[in-house]
Design a protein around this motif. Structure first.
Motif: not given
Length: 645
Positions: A64-81
């Motif tokens: 991951l190089l970086g993000n473009f955001f207004q809110e720095n939010r990335s979705r993750v599945e429950y199984e990946e937590i």
């Protein structure tokens, strides 16, 4: 014994009041659910809650190089937590989460009795995780106690609907994806990367406890600024996990002694890997169709170049050329896109280090030494004081400070007084930023003394750009020298001129006279380029020798055999887009070219005469992983025709 009429009357009144209260409560919740007391989301909105998801920019090796955001939010599945996060969250925020249906009756009773009746503000809240999710999804902060009361009732209704629509695991996943932290981190994935440089599935027990502990008050329990307070809050979470039997007493006693172990790395557009490249990508994706009126009078060339890019480059203006299924445009700040680039993260890191070392350890010290004590430093002594003042004044007028003061209608002499008044500031150095006191005018002189350098690397066969460095520090020097900056090319143009000779039938072994060449100009004047030194002057030398020695006599001789327009044609076929005049001075590299176009032109040789345009992105996916765009190399065989084009 028969009840007296008074007792019967009181009993009827009590039953009536109770029935009225029950009916009123049902009516109140019905009105809330119907939206009569303010906005309530529809069932469809509950099924598809909207979140502002950051667009993620990945290297070719999926770093991951970086993000473009207004809110720095990335979705993750429950199984990946990590289960550690789930255990910490439920133990601390809602111990009966798996037993209630959105509203915890025991917690609610505690709030009614202790918080409302006894006015104990520290007794804790009664909100379940589901209610907290409802608040995060659908409400702005309340502006009064009355509004907060109505909002609370709405949360109950929404919480019940959420429990009916989702499983417990889905609710936990939604909450952790939505939860706000600090430092532009929203959701567990961004928080894990920001505070521990890891992924949600790799969070340890103590790291999970830190992040869950922050949810109570992220600004208060700030691990960067208040580590001791945050560590205490973490230990409270660990204790709750022990009470819920997710930890043994021995594990708790051991874990609470550990330091926070932060690996803090704030995600923003300034820091991180490849900031110049990410900014180039952002402006390219969001570019609008060129309209001449939107360009300054002196930007005609920029308008022409952008027009060509709009028509030929699918990445240029991508968000304005591609529509979503509903007909709206993509938003790189909110739509959670995944952009897969051609950058090699390891090569990029080494390239940035190389530029830093080249400047900091070699060129910059020599430059400082050369200019020390000179009155017009860092510029040449050959410019006049008036020219020097013009350069500094222009730099002053391009600053935000100057523009703000002008907008306030401050007179020019007053602005100059402000620029000469010392103020606290932070300035760049290769050993780290320096906190100092300096006048804004002195800071302009200071920054003018730093040399710039850039690096652009691409695969000549595929056109994939592997490394992109636009300057020594994006934070302090935002002008991108890799694709925006242009410099006089000088002798680096000579191989292109020798290519013209080769394609016209000459060979490296052909001998030509090493003597000055005179050109007769349309004005009637003559021009004779000179070469440094007099090695083998007057002799017959090979073209190979002339190129190896970068001899101006030989380059000028080739130019005389053909014509300047032939050189322009060959440069265009090699991908040079910058403006140039068809004049004899081309032989010495008089025009200004950009680094990226020069690299692509030279790469044509390694690709056996096939020119590849630099390729920056291979594909773009939507938030669900569907590929919505792919990008392929744009190749063309370099045409060496001497016919004007």
């Amino acid at each position: 014994m028969e009840k007296s009429p008074l007792v019967k009357k009181i009993t009827i009144w009590l039953y009536g009041l109770f029935a009225a209260a029950v009916v009123s409560v049902f009516l109140l919740f019905f009105l809330i659910s119907a939206g009569a007391l303010g906005f309530m989301p529809s069932f469809e909105e509950l099924e598809n809650p909207h979140s502002n998801l950051a667009t993620e920019v990945f290297a070719a090796d999926e770093v991951l190089l970086g993000n473009f955001f207004q809110e720095n939010r990335s979705r993750v599945e429950y199984e990946e937590i990590s289960p550690n996060v789930i255990n910490a969250l439920v133990s601390t925020e809602d111990i009966r989460f798996y037993d209630h249906s959105g509203i915890d009756a025991r917690g609610l009773a505690r709030v009614l009795f202790r918080t409302i009746l006894l006015q104990e503000e520290s007794s804790g809240g009664g909100s379940t995780i589901t209610q907290q999710l409802a608040k995060l999804l659908f409400h702005d902060p309340a502006r009064s106690k009355w509004e907060r009361g109505i909002q609370k009732l709405k949360e109950w209704v929404i919480a019940v609907k959420l429990e009916r629509s989702y499983t417990k695991d889905e609710i936990l996943g939604m909450y952790l994806n939505k939860a706000p932290f600090i430092y532009d981190a929203y959701g567990i994935k961004s928080a894990a990367a920001t505070f521990f440089s890891t992924y949600p599935d790799s969070l340890t027990v103590e790291e999970s406890a830190v992040l869950v502990g922050m949810l109570k008050n992220p600004s208060l329990f700030n691990p960067v600024r208040r580590p001791e307070l945050t560590q205490g809050r973490r230990n409270v979470v660990l204790h709750q996990m022990m009470k819920a039997r997710h930890l043994t007493r021995a594990e708790y006693d051991s874990l609470k002694q550990l330091p926070l172990g932060l690996e803090f790395k704030r995600s923003d557009h300034i820091g991180g890997l490849a900031p110049y490249f990410r900014e180039y990508l952002r402006t390219t994706l969001t570019a609008r169709q060129p309209v001449r009126e939107n360009y300054a009078s002196w930007q005609n060339q920029k308008f022409l170049e952008d027009s060509v890019e709009w028509n030929k480059n699918p990445l240029f203006g991508w968000v304005n050329k591609n529509l979503k299924a509903d007909g709206s445009k993509y938003d790189i700040y909110r739509d959670g896109l995944k952009i897969y680039t051609t950058i090699d993260s390891e090569l990029q890191l080494n390239a940035e280090k190389a530029v830093q070392m080249h400047l900091a350890e070699d060129l910059q010290p020599k430059f400082f030494k050369e200019k020390r004590g000179r009155t017009r430093a860092p510029f040449t002594q050959h410019i006049t004081k008036e020219q020097y003042d013009q350069i500094i004044n222009r730099a002053m007028q391009q600053t935000d400070r100057y523009r703000i003061l002008r907008q306030k209608d401050m007179p020019e002499d007053s602005i100059r007084m402000v620029f000469n008044e010392p103020v606290p500031m932070q300035v760049f150095s290769y050993k780290g930023d320096i906190d100092t006191i300096m006048s804004p005018m002195d800071s302009i002189h200071y920054y003018k003394s730093f040399l710039r350098a850039s690096l652009f690397s691409m695969d000549p066969h595929s056109g994939h750009v592997k490394a992109y460095v636009g300057g020594p520090s994006y934070k302090h020097f935002k002008y991108d020298m890799a694709t925006m900056g242009k410099r006089q090319v000088g002798s680096t143009i000579k191989p292109f001129i020798y290519t013209l000779a080769m394609q016209e039938g000459l060979t490296p072994c052909d001998l030509v006279p090493n003597v000055p060449q005179t050109f007769y100009l349309p004005t009637g004047q003559t021009w004779t380029p000179r070469t440094s030194g007099n090695r083998r002057e007057g002799e017959m030398v090979s073209l190979k020798w002339g190129l190896a020695q970068s001899n101006n006599n030989i380059t000028a001789w080739i130019m005389k055999q053909y014509n300047p327009q032939a050189v322009v044609n060959i440069l265009r076929s090699l991908g040079i887009k910058s403006p140039m005049d068809a004049v004899p001075a081309l032989s010495l590299g008089a025009p200004d070219f950009g680094l990226s176009e020069m690299v692509a032109a030279y790469a044509t040789y390694a690709n056996k005469g096939v020119h590849s345009e630099p390729l920056f992105v291979t594909r773009i996916e939507d938030r669900y992983g569907n590929v919505i765009s792919t990008f392929n190399p744009r190749r063309s065989e370099a045409s060496m025709s001497t016919t004007p084009i």
